[in-house]
Design a protein around this motif. Structure first.
Motif, PDB file in Angstrom:
ATOM      1  N   ALA A   1       3.400  -5.457   0.046  1.00  0.00           N
ATOM      2  CA  ALA A   1       4.548  -4.484  -0.409  1.00  0.00           C
ATOM      3  C   ALA A   1       4.108  -3.379  -1.134  1.00  0.00           C
ATOM      4  O   ALA A   1       4.432  -2.254  -1.258  1.00  0.00           O
ATOM      5  CB  ALA A   1       5.708  -5.326  -0.926  1.00  0.00           C
ATOM      6  N   SER A   2       3.009  -3.751  -2.079  1.00  0.00           N
ATOM      7  CA  SER A   2       2.465  -2.808  -3.022  1.00  0.00           C
ATOM      8  C   SER A   2       1.399  -2.026  -2.365  1.00  0.00           C
ATOM      9  O   SER A   2       1.356  -0.737  -2.873  1.00  0.00           O
ATOM     10  CB  SER A   2       1.933  -3.573  -4.142  1.00  0.00           C
ATOM     11  OG  SER A   2       3.206  -4.342  -4.692  1.00  0.00           O
ATOM     12  N   PHE A   3       0.663  -2.445  -1.629  1.00  0.00           N
ATOM     13  CA  PHE A   3      -0.705  -1.845  -1.328  1.00  0.00           C
ATOM     14  C   PHE A   3      -0.879  -1.433   0.190  1.00  0.00           C
ATOM     15  O   PHE A   3      -1.467  -0.377   0.493  1.00  0.00           O
ATOM     16  CB  PHE A   3      -1.994  -2.695  -1.579  1.00  0.00           C
ATOM     17  CG  PHE A   3      -1.708  -2.935  -3.200  1.00  0.00           C
ATOM     18  CD1 PHE A   3      -2.002  -1.979  -4.079  1.00  0.00           C
ATOM     19  CD2 PHE A   3      -1.860  -4.424  -3.469  1.00  0.00           C
ATOM     20  CE1 PHE A   3      -2.084  -2.446  -5.506  1.00  0.00           C
ATOM     21  CE2 PHE A   3      -1.840  -4.726  -4.776  1.00  0.00           C
ATOM     22  CZ  PHE A   3      -1.890  -3.898  -5.842  1.00  0.00           C
ATOM     23  N   ASP A   4      -0.152  -2.033   0.980  1.00  0.00           N
ATOM     24  CA  ASP A   4      -0.428  -1.855   2.366  1.00  0.00           C
ATOM     25  C   ASP A   4       0.692  -0.524   3.123  1.00  0.00           C
ATOM     26  O   ASP A   4       0.381  -0.183   3.998  1.00  0.00           O
ATOM     27  CB  ASP A   4      -0.168  -2.993   3.308  1.00  0.00           C
ATOM     28  CG  ASP A   4      -1.384  -4.110   3.205  1.00  0.00           C
ATOM     29  OD1 ASP A   4      -2.199  -3.599   2.578  1.00  0.00           O
ATOM     30  OD2 ASP A   4      -1.167  -5.208   3.757  1.00  0.00           O
ATOM     31  N   VAL A   5       1.781  -0.315   2.254  1.00  0.00           N
ATOM     32  CA  VAL A   5       2.669   0.688   2.866  1.00  0.00           C
ATOM     33  C   VAL A   5       3.190   1.604   1.410  1.00  0.00           C
ATOM     34  O   VAL A   5       2.727   0.996   0.329  1.00  0.00           O
ATOM     35  CB  VAL A   5       3.953   0.022   3.006  1.00  0.00           C
ATOM     36  CG1 VAL A   5       3.702  -0.710   4.468  1.00  0.00           C
ATOM     37  CG2 VAL A   5       4.716  -0.927   2.375  1.00  0.00           C
ATOM     38  N   ASP A   6       3.537   2.603   1.663  1.00  0.00           N
ATOM     39  CA  ASP A   6       3.917   3.654   0.810  1.00  0.00           C
ATOM     40  C   ASP A   6       5.318   3.445   0.416  1.00  0.00           C
ATOM     41  O   ASP A   6       6.191   3.812   1.378  1.00  0.00           O
ATOM     42  CB  ASP A   6       3.491   5.112   1.031  1.00  0.00           C
ATOM     43  CG  ASP A   6       3.697   5.928  -0.240  1.00  0.00           C
ATOM     44  OD1 ASP A   6       4.005   5.414  -0.959  1.00  0.00           O
ATOM     45  OD2 ASP A   6       3.768   7.247  -0.026  1.00  0.00           O
ATOM     46  N   HIS A   7       5.810   2.982  -0.509  1.00  0.00           N
ATOM     47  CA  HIS A   7       7.397   2.788  -1.006  1.00  0.00           C
ATOM     48  C   HIS A   7       7.980   1.828   0.128  1.00  0.00           C
ATOM     49  O   HIS A   7       8.563   2.310   1.072  1.00  0.00           O
ATOM     50  CB  HIS A   7       7.999   4.091  -0.838  1.00  0.00           C
ATOM     51  CG  HIS A   7       7.474   5.067  -2.135  1.00  0.00           C
ATOM     52  ND1 HIS A   7       7.425   4.812  -3.363  1.00  0.00           N
ATOM     53  CD2 HIS A   7       6.859   6.162  -1.961  1.00  0.00           C
ATOM     54  CE1 HIS A   7       6.874   5.487  -4.150  1.00  0.00           C
ATOM     55  NE2 HIS A   7       6.489   6.680  -3.307  1.00  0.00           N
ATOM     56  N   TYR A   8       7.901   0.621   0.058  1.00  0.00           N
ATOM     57  CA  TYR A   8       8.298  -0.564   1.074  1.00  0.00           C
ATOM     58  C   TYR A   8       9.918  -0.365   1.404  1.00  0.00           C
ATOM     59  O   TYR A   8      10.230  -0.510   2.518  1.00  0.00           O
ATOM     60  CB  TYR A   8       8.175  -1.704   0.561  1.00  0.00           C
ATOM     61  CG  TYR A   8       8.608  -2.480  -0.338  1.00  0.00           C
ATOM     62  CD1 TYR A   8      10.002  -2.990  -0.307  1.00  0.00           C
ATOM     63  CD2 TYR A   8       8.226  -2.364  -1.954  1.00  0.00           C
ATOM     64  CE1 TYR A   8      10.620  -3.604  -1.305  1.00  0.00           C
ATOM     65  CE2 TYR A   8       8.779  -2.838  -2.719  1.00  0.00           C
ATOM     66  CZ  TYR A   8      10.133  -3.624  -2.560  1.00  0.00           C
ATOM     67  OH  TYR A   8      10.629  -4.133  -3.415  1.00  0.00           O
ATOM     68  N   GLU A   9      10.636   0.086   0.329  1.00  0.00           N
ATOM     69  CA  GLU A   9      12.078   0.142   0.419  1.00  0.00           C
ATOM     70  C   GLU A   9      12.224   1.486   1.471  1.00  0.00           C
ATOM     71  O   GLU A   9      13.169   1.248   2.599  1.00  0.00           O
ATOM     72  CB  GLU A   9      12.638   0.513  -0.930  1.00  0.00           C
ATOM     73  CG  GLU A   9      12.700  -0.500  -1.827  1.00  0.00           C
ATOM     74  CD  GLU A   9      11.520  -0.291  -2.780  1.00  0.00           C
ATOM     75  OE1 GLU A   9      10.604   0.575  -2.535  1.00  0.00           O
ATOM     76  OE2 GLU A   9      11.441  -0.753  -3.949  1.00  0.00           O
ATOM     77  N   ARG A  10      11.681   2.435   1.298  1.00  0.00           N
ATOM     78  CA  ARG A  10      11.875   3.736   2.379  1.00  0.00           C
ATOM     79  C   ARG A  10      11.111   3.237   3.585  1.00  0.00           C
ATOM     80  O   ARG A  10      11.637   3.597   4.827  1.00  0.00           O
ATOM     81  CB  ARG A  10      11.029   4.717   1.736  1.00  0.00           C
ATOM     82  CG  ARG A  10      11.302   6.056   2.682  1.00  0.00           C
ATOM     83  CD  ARG A  10      12.702   6.634   2.893  1.00  0.00           C
ATOM     84  NE  ARG A  10      12.746   7.578   3.667  1.00  0.00           N
ATOM     85  CZ  ARG A  10      14.061   8.251   4.330  1.00  0.00           C
ATOM     86  NH1 ARG A  10      14.989   7.084   4.110  1.00  0.00           N
ATOM     87  NH2 ARG A  10      13.947   9.145   4.875  1.00  0.00           N
ATOM     88  N   PHE A  11      10.163   2.542   3.572  1.00  0.00           N
ATOM     89  CA  PHE A  11       9.554   1.937   5.036  1.00  0.00           C
ATOM     90  C   PHE A  11      10.777   1.040   5.735  1.00  0.00           C
ATOM     91  O   PHE A  11      10.681   1.217   7.001  1.00  0.00           O
ATOM     92  CB  PHE A  11       8.278   1.124   4.662  1.00  0.00           C
ATOM     93  CG  PHE A  11       7.451   0.328   5.930  1.00  0.00           C
ATOM     94  CD1 PHE A  11       6.609   1.531   6.426  1.00  0.00           C
ATOM     95  CD2 PHE A  11       7.637  -0.459   6.291  1.00  0.00           C
ATOM     96  CE1 PHE A  11       5.850   1.087   7.863  1.00  0.00           C
ATOM     97  CE2 PHE A  11       6.942  -1.217   7.442  1.00  0.00           C
ATOM     98  CZ  PHE A  11       5.931  -0.423   8.078  1.00  0.00           C
TER      99      PHE A  11
END
Length: 290
Positions: A136-146
């Motif tokens: 959640a922290s490093f594989d995507v940019d802003h996981y909530e928006r993802f």
């Protein structure tokens, strides 16, 4: 990148030692500076204690319930602390907070064409939580928006695979008639999209489903016509059964009707039962055969 447990020890003892080191170092430096004969060695010892105390304070982290601290040390991921409390981790490290609470995401009312090309409005609620803080922290940019973007994309894709309703084949899966099956398919497809973000879905539900305003009136008339035809079919089936029962009862009572009287009676009974208006009695004063 996968989550791993970070190095941490109880922070209460570390906090006590850090405070003692800061206070002792500051007092030692202050006393030596104000003394008549200052000792550079003692000033150095005081500075060293002050530095150790500050480093100890920088290593302390407070973890709230249902939260996690992602620890990075000069750009390197060193682990995650998920147990709540006061902890001591590596000094001079960066601590990022990631919520582990179950959260809801309500999508907007999306306008999509269903499998038959009819424009429909659809919305859903997505219940999710983070299970891998590293992803959640490093594989995507802003996981909530993802999660929001991927949810709306999956809803559009699922809605385009099924018709809004089935009028000819009742066994066909539709958005309105098979809401549970559609929600399960949405959960499966969306989970595949969110695995990369370390997010686990708990539930997906369709919260809004309707025809688009430009065709809602026409589709309502179509549904009403289908309902009327189905109701008429049931009425005719019931009327045939009632007429058949009446004729059999007459025969059992010894009343024999010839073909013309039988046909006339069937006609009158069917008209009176099937008609949506009240029957008007007609008294026949002549002969049926005249």
């Amino acid at each position: 990148m996968r989550e791993k447990k970070g190095f941490c020890v109880s922070g209460y003892l570390a906090l006590l030692l850090a405070v003692i080191a800061v206070v002792g170092g500051a007092w030692l430096i202050g006393s030596e500076i104000t003394a008549d004969e200052s000792s550079y060695v003692m000033i150095g010892v005081g500075g060293f204690l002050l530095l150790i105390g500050l480093l100890g304070l920088s290593s302390l982290v407070i973890v709230q319930p249902n939260e996690a601290k992602v620890i990075t040390f000069f750009g390197t991921y060193v682990g995650t602390v998920v147990e709540s409390g006061l902890w001591m981790v590596l000094p001079l490290s960066t601590k990022s907070t990631v919520s582990l609470k179950v959260r809801n995401f309500n999508s907007q009312k999306l306008k999509v064409n269903d499998a038959e090309g009819n424009p429909v409005e659809i919305g859903a609620v997505i219940v999710f939580k983070v299970v891998d803080t590293a992803k959640a922290s490093f594989d995507v940019d802003h996981y909530e928006r993802f999660v929001e973007i991927q949810s709306e994309t999956a809803i559009r894709h699922i809605a385009a695979q099924y018709p809004y309703d089935t009028f000819e084949d009742p066994n066909t899966v539709s958005l309105r008639g098979n809401a549970d099956e559609v929600a399960a398919e949405l959960l499966r497809e969306l989970q595949e999209r969110l695995d990369v973000a370390g997010v686990q879905l708990r539930e997906t539900r369709i919260t809004h489903l309707a025809y688009a305003p430009e065709i809602a009136s026409a589709m309502l008339q179509r549904q009403q016509a289908i309902a009327i035809v189905a109701a008429r079919q049931k009425i005719v089936e019931g009327a045939v059964g009632m007429v058949d029962a009446a004729l059999r009862q007459l025969e059992e009572n010894g009343i024999v009707l010839d073909h013309e009287l039988r046909a006339a009676m069937i006609n009158n009974l069917m008209v009176s039962i099937v008609s949506d208006r009240a029957a008007q009695p007609v008294i026949n004063t002549g002969s049926l055969y005249s």
